[in-house]
Every structure is written in C-alpha cells, then in structure tokens.
Design a protein around this motif. Sequence first.
Motif, PDB file in Angstrom:
ATOM      1  N   TYR A   1       0.804  -1.226   0.000  1.00 49.59           N
ATOM      2  CA  TYR A   1       0.000   0.000   0.000  1.00 49.59           C
ATOM      3  C   TYR A   1       0.833   1.270   0.000  1.00 49.59           C
ATOM      4  O   TYR A   1       0.356   2.321  -0.414  1.00 49.59           O
ATOM      5  N   ALA A   2       2.050   1.197   0.501  1.00 48.75           N
ATOM      6  CA  ALA A   2       2.928   2.371   0.553  1.00 48.75           C
ATOM      7  C   ALA A   2       4.246   2.013  -0.113  1.00 48.75           C
ATOM      8  O   ALA A   2       4.778   0.917   0.105  1.00 48.75           O
ATOM      9  N   ASP A   3       4.738   2.920  -0.946  1.00 50.44           N
ATOM     10  CA  ASP A   3       5.983   2.643  -1.654  1.00 50.44           C
ATOM     11  C   ASP A   3       7.209   3.243  -0.973  1.00 50.44           C
ATOM     12  O   ASP A   3       8.296   2.718  -1.106  1.00 50.44           O
ATOM     13  N   ILE A   4       7.025   4.340  -0.272  1.00 46.06           N
ATOM     14  CA  ILE A   4       8.158   4.971   0.392  1.00 46.06           C
ATOM     15  C   ILE A   4       7.635   5.838   1.531  1.00 46.06           C
ATOM     16  O   ILE A   4       6.569   6.427   1.429  1.00 46.06           O
ATOM     17  N   SER A   5       8.380   5.858   2.615  1.00 47.02           N
ATOM     18  CA  SER A   5       8.046   6.685   3.780  1.00 47.02           C
ATOM     19  C   SER A   5       9.332   7.214   4.371  1.00 47.02           C
ATOM     20  O   SER A   5      10.378   6.575   4.261  1.00 47.02           O
ATOM     21  N   GLY A   6       9.226   8.353   5.032  1.00 45.73           N
ATOM     22  CA  GLY A   6      10.401   8.847   5.727  1.00 45.73           C
ATOM     23  C   GLY A   6      10.159  10.190   6.376  1.00 45.73           C
ATOM     24  O   GLY A   6       9.283  10.948   5.956  1.00 45.73           O
ATOM     25  N   PRO A   7      10.948  10.456   7.426  1.00 39.64           N
ATOM     26  CA  PRO A   7      10.822  11.737   8.129  1.00 39.64           C
ATOM     27  C   PRO A   7      11.600  12.832   7.419  1.00 39.64           C
ATOM     28  O   PRO A   7      12.506  12.561   6.626  1.00 39.64           O
ATOM     29  N   PHE A   8      11.229  14.066   7.699  1.00 41.30           N
ATOM     30  CA  PHE A   8      12.014  15.207   7.233  1.00 41.30           C
ATOM     31  C   PHE A   8      13.158  15.439   8.212  1.00 41.30           C
ATOM     32  O   PHE A   8      13.085  15.057   9.383  1.00 41.30           O
ATOM     33  N   GLY A   9      14.203  16.094   7.743  1.00 41.19           N
ATOM     34  CA  GLY A   9      15.405  16.285   8.545  1.00 41.19           C
ATOM     35  C   GLY A   9      15.424  17.541   9.380  1.00 41.19           C
ATOM     36  O   GLY A   9      16.457  17.876   9.947  1.00 41.19           O
ATOM     37  N   ASP A  10      14.284  18.227   9.448  1.00 40.57           N
ATOM     38  CA  ASP A  10      14.237  19.421  10.282  1.00 40.57           C
ATOM     39  C   ASP A  10      13.139  19.239  11.339  1.00 40.57           C
ATOM     40  O   ASP A  10      12.518  18.198  11.416  1.00 40.57           O
ATOM     41  N   ASP A  11      12.936  20.224  12.146  1.00 46.32           N
ATOM     42  CA  ASP A  11      11.909  20.135  13.195  1.00 46.32           C
ATOM     43  C   ASP A  11      10.710  20.997  12.808  1.00 46.32           C
ATOM     44  O   ASP A  11      10.130  21.668  13.639  1.00 46.32           O
ATOM     45  N   GLY A  12      10.345  20.953  11.519  1.00 49.83           N
ATOM     46  CA  GLY A  12       9.260  21.784  11.014  1.00 49.83           C
ATOM     47  C   GLY A  12       7.887  21.211  11.301  1.00 49.83           C
ATOM     48  O   GLY A  12       7.727  20.175  11.958  1.00 49.83           O
ATOM     49  N   GLU A  13       6.891  21.875  10.771  1.00 51.79           N
ATOM     50  CA  GLU A  13       5.490  21.485  10.949  1.00 51.79           C
ATOM     51  C   GLU A  13       5.203  20.145  10.273  1.00 51.79           C
ATOM     52  O   GLU A  13       4.461  19.327  10.785  1.00 51.79           O
ATOM     53  N   ILE A  14       5.796  19.949   9.087  1.00 52.47           N
ATOM     54  CA  ILE A  14       5.634  18.674   8.379  1.00 52.47           C
ATOM     55  C   ILE A  14       6.738  17.740   8.854  1.00 52.47           C
ATOM     56  O   ILE A  14       7.921  18.030   8.696  1.00 52.47           O
ATOM     57  N   ARG A  15       6.322  16.624   9.436  1.00 54.19           N
ATOM     58  CA  ARG A  15       7.276  15.710  10.076  1.00 54.19           C
ATOM     59  C   ARG A  15       7.811  14.641   9.133  1.00 54.19           C
ATOM     60  O   ARG A  15       8.907  14.136   9.316  1.00 54.19           O
TER      61      ARG A  15
END
Length: 160
Positions: free
Chosen positions: A102-116
């Motif tokens: 169901y999901a092809d790729i996932s991952g966190p962002f490298g900053d501490d912003g609103e979008i994680r």
Amino acid sequence: MKKLIIYSLALIFLSCNEDVIKTKEEAVTVSISTMELKKELTSKGFEVFDYVDEKTHDTVLMQQYFIAFLKKGPNRMQNKSQSDSLQALHLAHLGRMYEEGYADISGPFGDDGEIRGITIYNTPTLKIADSLANLDPMVQSGRLIIELHPWWAAKGFHLR
C-alpha cells in the motif's frame, strides 16, 4: 576481391538490420508490457496515462499515487515512554503498509518543522489512502495529522 567486398558489405548490412529488428522487437515487447500493465492497473481502479518520451521513444506509464504529509498534530504532550511506544507502533504500521504493497516509500524530514514526514500510498483512490493513513497509531493518538494530495509518477522510475 570485388566479391569479397560485396559479401563483407552484405554481412555488415544484414548485421545492422538484425540490430534494428532486435531493437524494434524490444520496443514491441516494452510496448506490450506497458499496455498490459496499464490494463491491469486500470482494471484495479488506478488512474494512469502514458506518453512517448521524445528523446528515447520509450512509452512512459504514469500512475496517480497519493502523498501523505504527516504534520504535527494537536496532541503532542505524551511523556517519553508514551512517545517511544507510539513511535514503535508508527514504524510497525508503516512497515506493514510497505509489506502489503500500500505504501511505496516513507520517511521523516530532517528538520523540526510542521511537516514531520511523508508516505507515498500506492492505492487506487484517495479514500483508501486516507483510510490507511488514518490507521497510523500516531494519527489516532493526535500526535500527527494527515494531509493527502494526489501525485503522479512514472512507473518503474527509481530514486537516484
């Protein structure tokens, strides 16, 4: 000597034609595969379209995916033990989404912003992607919220 030159030229011409024929056969095989994949995806409800790349003359099949932006939610007051537990459940959920296709790729962002982070869902509809994204324990707890958008990508292309 003339016969040898003519014979050599004929062999060169034939070998060049074999390469052209082989290339055309490969192109037909690729086109058939693309058409079969397009038919299969369409039968499962996926949105797709194709086009011919002007440089390579290859048929490129585009598919609609759904990109989920995982954003900071309203409930972020968990203690370390609770947030660690939620993180483990979150990663298990994402792993299951990947394993089940169901999901092809996932991952966190490298900053501490609103979008994680992001997850790209490989589902036929926004409704299905939304349902799966909202099964995430981090979303259910309110630590994260989901913002979904349709997103197009070429089938078979990879990150570099």
